[in-house]
Scaffold this active site. Structure first.
Site, mmCIF file in Angstrom:
data_model
loop_
_atom_site.group_PDB
_atom_site.id
_atom_site.type_symbol
_atom_site.label_atom_id
_atom_site.label_comp_id
_atom_site.label_asym_id
_atom_site.label_seq_id
_atom_site.Cartn_x
_atom_site.Cartn_y
_atom_site.Cartn_z
ATOM 1 N N ASP A 1 48.802 40.778 26.687
ATOM 2 C CA ASP A 1 49.131 39.440 26.184
ATOM 3 C C ASP A 1 48.333 39.215 24.893
ATOM 4 O O ASP A 1 47.734 40.161 24.346
ATOM 5 C CB ASP A 1 48.867 38.367 27.261
ATOM 6 C CG ASP A 1 47.387 38.175 27.565
ATOM 7 O OD1 ASP A 1 46.548 38.923 27.006
ATOM 8 O OD2 ASP A 1 47.062 37.268 28.356
ATOM 9 N N CYS B 1 44.733 42.100 29.539
ATOM 10 C CA CYS B 1 44.749 40.650 29.286
ATOM 11 C C CYS B 1 43.295 40.224 29.134
ATOM 12 O O CYS B 1 42.427 41.074 28.904
ATOM 13 C CB CYS B 1 45.491 39.891 30.387
ATOM 14 S SG CYS B 1 44.741 39.950 32.026
ATOM 15 N N HIS C 1 40.830 59.076 44.171
ATOM 16 C CA HIS C 1 41.074 58.591 45.538
ATOM 17 C C HIS C 1 42.358 57.768 45.669
ATOM 18 O O HIS C 1 42.990 57.801 46.717
ATOM 19 C CB HIS C 1 39.899 57.731 46.017
ATOM 20 C CG HIS C 1 38.667 58.531 46.301
ATOM 21 N ND1 HIS C 1 37.590 58.020 46.990
ATOM 22 C CD2 HIS C 1 38.337 59.819 45.975
ATOM 23 C CE1 HIS C 1 36.651 58.959 47.096
ATOM 24 N NE2 HIS C 1 37.071 60.043 46.471
ATOM 25 N N HIS D 1 43.326 61.510 50.980
ATOM 26 C CA HIS D 1 43.732 60.356 50.162
ATOM 27 C C HIS D 1 45.249 60.211 50.090
ATOM 28 O O HIS D 1 45.766 59.116 49.907
ATOM 29 C CB HIS D 1 43.120 60.460 48.765
ATOM 30 C CG HIS D 1 41.633 60.563 48.800
ATOM 31 N ND1 HIS D 1 40.831 59.548 49.278
ATOM 32 C CD2 HIS D 1 40.803 61.584 48.465
ATOM 33 C CE1 HIS D 1 39.563 59.927 49.217
ATOM 34 N NE2 HIS D 1 39.514 61.154 48.734
ATOM 35 N N THR E 1 41.033 38.917 31.325
ATOM 36 C CA THR E 1 40.176 39.428 32.408
ATOM 37 C C THR E 1 40.657 40.755 32.980
ATOM 38 O O THR E 1 39.893 41.429 33.680
ATOM 39 C CB THR E 1 40.156 38.430 33.571
ATOM 40 O OG1 THR E 1 41.514 38.237 34.015
ATOM 41 C CG2 THR E 1 39.546 37.089 33.162
HETATM 42 C C1 RB5 Z 1 44.999 33.990 28.794
HETATM 43 O O1 RB5 Z 1 44.275 32.900 28.344
HETATM 44 C C2 RB5 Z 1 44.382 34.539 30.072
HETATM 45 O O2 RB5 Z 1 44.592 33.663 31.120
HETATM 46 C C3 RB5 Z 1 44.945 35.911 30.385
HETATM 47 O O3 RB5 Z 1 44.720 36.767 29.317
HETATM 48 C C4 RB5 Z 1 44.369 36.635 31.585
HETATM 49 O O4 RB5 Z 1 42.971 36.638 31.558
HETATM 50 C C5 RB5 Z 1 44.912 36.267 32.885
HETATM 51 O O5 RB5 Z 1 44.571 36.863 33.940
#
Ligand code: RB5
Length: 148
Positions: free
Chosen positions: A8, A65, A98, A133, A67
Protein backbone atom coordinates in the site's frame (compact mmCIF):
# COMPACT_ATOMS: atom_id res chain seq x y z
CA UNK A 1 13.23 -16.70 -9.14
CA UNK A 2 9.89 -15.14 -10.18
CA UNK A 3 8.68 -12.90 -7.37
CA UNK A 4 5.40 -10.99 -7.02
CA UNK A 5 5.53 -7.86 -4.87
CA UNK A 6 2.89 -5.44 -3.66
CA UNK A 7 2.34 -2.75 -1.07
CA UNK A 8 0.00 0.00 0.00
CA UNK A 9 1.09 3.66 0.23
CA UNK A 10 2.89 3.02 3.55
CA UNK A 11 5.07 0.40 1.90
CA UNK A 12 5.50 2.09 -1.46
CA UNK A 13 9.09 3.33 -0.96
CA UNK A 14 10.17 -0.04 0.44
CA UNK A 15 8.51 -1.84 -2.46
CA UNK A 16 10.36 0.26 -5.03
CA UNK A 17 13.72 -0.21 -3.28
CA UNK A 18 13.22 -3.94 -2.72
CA UNK A 19 12.01 -4.45 -6.29
CA UNK A 20 15.08 -2.72 -7.75
CA UNK A 21 17.37 -4.67 -5.44
CA UNK A 22 15.82 -8.00 -6.45
CA UNK A 23 16.05 -7.13 -10.15
CA UNK A 24 19.74 -6.25 -9.66
CA UNK A 25 20.22 -9.76 -8.21
CA UNK A 26 18.71 -11.27 -11.37
CA UNK A 27 15.21 -12.07 -10.11
CA UNK A 28 12.12 -11.52 -12.25
CA UNK A 29 9.77 -9.20 -10.34
CA UNK A 30 6.04 -8.82 -10.97
CA UNK A 31 4.93 -5.50 -9.45
CA UNK A 32 1.23 -5.66 -8.44
CA UNK A 33 1.15 -2.07 -7.19
CA UNK A 34 0.46 0.32 -5.62
CA UNK A 35 2.19 2.64 -8.06
CA UNK A 36 2.26 5.89 -6.06
CA UNK A 37 2.26 7.19 -2.50
CA UNK A 38 -1.41 8.15 -2.71
CA UNK A 39 -3.42 6.70 0.17
CA UNK A 40 -4.98 3.35 -0.75
CA UNK A 41 -6.19 0.05 0.71
CA UNK A 42 -3.67 -2.71 1.46
CA UNK A 43 -6.03 -5.69 0.81
CA UNK A 44 -6.07 -4.87 -2.93
CA UNK A 45 -2.33 -5.46 -3.30
CA UNK A 46 -1.92 -8.31 -0.82
CA UNK A 47 -4.72 -10.21 -2.59
CA UNK A 48 -3.14 -9.55 -6.00
CA UNK A 49 0.25 -10.86 -4.87
CA UNK A 50 -1.28 -13.88 -3.13
CA UNK A 51 -3.20 -14.79 -6.28
CA UNK A 52 -0.03 -14.69 -8.40
CA UNK A 53 1.59 -17.16 -6.01
CA UNK A 54 -1.49 -19.38 -5.52
CA UNK A 55 -1.98 -19.59 -9.31
CA UNK A 56 1.73 -20.42 -9.73
CA UNK A 57 2.46 -17.33 -11.81
CA UNK A 58 5.11 -16.45 -9.22
CA UNK A 59 7.35 -18.64 -7.05
CA UNK A 60 7.16 -16.36 -4.00
CA UNK A 61 5.38 -13.22 -2.89
CA UNK A 62 6.36 -10.15 -0.90
CA UNK A 63 3.68 -7.94 0.68
CA UNK A 64 4.36 -4.69 2.48
CA UNK A 65 2.24 -2.27 4.49
CA UNK A 66 2.90 -0.08 7.54
CA UNK A 67 3.01 -2.92 10.07
CA UNK A 68 2.90 -5.93 7.77
CA UNK A 69 -0.15 -7.10 9.70
CA UNK A 70 -2.91 -6.08 7.28
CA UNK A 71 -1.17 -7.58 4.26
CA UNK A 72 -0.39 -10.83 6.08
CA UNK A 73 -4.00 -11.23 7.27
CA UNK A 74 -5.20 -10.62 3.71
CA UNK A 75 -2.72 -12.90 1.94
CA UNK A 76 -3.53 -15.77 4.30
CA UNK A 77 -7.19 -15.64 3.18
CA UNK A 78 -6.15 -16.93 -0.24
CA UNK A 79 -6.21 -20.73 -0.48
CA UNK A 80 -2.72 -22.23 -0.74
CA UNK A 81 -1.01 -19.20 0.72
CA UNK A 82 1.18 -19.39 3.79
CA UNK A 83 2.15 -15.81 4.51
CA UNK A 84 4.67 -15.12 7.27
CA UNK A 85 5.05 -11.72 8.93
CA UNK A 86 8.76 -11.52 9.72
CA UNK A 87 10.66 -8.95 11.77
CA UNK A 88 14.03 -10.68 11.78
CA UNK A 89 16.13 -13.17 9.79
CA UNK A 90 15.52 -15.99 12.25
CA UNK A 91 11.77 -15.78 11.60
CA UNK A 92 12.37 -15.59 7.83
CA UNK A 93 14.58 -18.68 7.88
CA UNK A 94 12.18 -20.70 10.03
CA UNK A 95 9.18 -19.56 7.99
CA UNK A 96 10.76 -21.39 5.07
CA UNK A 97 12.36 -24.38 6.85
CA UNK A 98 9.33 -25.26 9.00
CA UNK A 99 6.29 -23.53 7.49
CA UNK A 100 7.14 -23.56 3.77
CA UNK A 101 5.91 -19.97 3.69
CA UNK A 102 5.37 -18.81 0.11
CA UNK A 103 4.67 -15.15 0.93
CA UNK A 104 6.59 -12.86 3.28
CA UNK A 105 4.99 -9.84 4.91
CA UNK A 106 7.07 -6.87 6.03
CA UNK A 107 6.19 -3.75 7.99
CA UNK A 108 7.78 -0.63 6.54
CA UNK A 109 7.04 1.30 9.74
CA UNK A 110 8.51 -1.47 11.89
CA UNK A 111 11.94 -2.32 10.46
CA UNK A 112 14.59 -0.41 8.51
CA UNK A 113 14.97 -0.88 4.77
CA UNK A 114 18.38 -2.60 4.91
CA UNK A 115 17.05 -4.97 7.55
CA UNK A 116 13.97 -5.69 5.43
CA UNK A 117 16.20 -6.54 2.45
CA UNK A 118 18.31 -8.91 4.58
CA UNK A 119 15.15 -10.59 5.90
CA UNK A 120 13.75 -10.98 2.38
CA UNK A 121 17.03 -12.41 1.05
CA UNK A 122 16.98 -15.00 3.85
CA UNK A 123 13.38 -15.85 2.94
CA UNK A 124 14.26 -16.30 -0.74
CA UNK A 125 17.43 -18.31 -0.13
CA UNK A 126 16.11 -20.84 2.41
CA UNK A 127 14.54 -24.19 1.52
CA UNK A 128 11.70 -26.10 3.16
CA UNK A 129 12.98 -28.96 5.34
CA UNK A 130 10.00 -31.27 4.69
CA UNK A 131 9.81 -34.35 6.93
CA UNK A 132 7.59 -33.82 9.97
CA UNK A 133 6.84 -30.29 8.78
CA UNK A 134 5.15 -31.66 5.66
CA UNK A 135 2.48 -33.30 7.84
CA UNK A 136 1.82 -30.01 9.60
CA UNK A 137 1.42 -28.16 6.31
CA UNK A 138 -1.18 -30.75 5.26
CA UNK A 139 -3.04 -30.20 8.54
CA UNK A 140 -3.21 -26.48 7.70
CA UNK A 141 -4.48 -27.25 4.21
CA UNK A 142 -7.19 -29.48 5.69
CA UNK A 143 -8.79 -26.42 7.33
CA UNK A 144 -11.41 -25.59 4.73
CA UNK A 145 -15.06 -24.60 4.78
CA UNK A 146 -15.48 -24.55 8.55
CA UNK A 147 -19.16 -24.92 9.46
CA UNK A 148 -20.27 -23.41 12.79
C1 RB5 B 1 -2.04 2.41 6.60
O1 RB5 B 1 -2.10 3.59 7.33
C2 RB5 B 1 -1.83 1.23 7.54
O2 RB5 B 1 -2.98 1.00 8.27
C3 RB5 B 1 -1.43 0.00 6.75
O3 RB5 B 1 -0.28 0.26 6.02
C4 RB5 B 1 -1.10 -1.25 7.55
O4 RB5 B 1 -0.21 -0.98 8.58
C5 RB5 B 1 -2.23 -2.06 7.97
O5 RB5 B 1 -2.08 -3.16 8.56
Amino acid sequence: MKIAIGSDHAGYDYKENIKNHLISLGHEVIDKGTYSKESTDYPIYAKAVAEEVACKKADRGIVICGTGIGVSITANKVSGIRAALCTNEFMARLSRQHNDANVIAVGARVIGLEHAIAIIETFLNTSFEGGRHERRIHLIEDIKNLKC
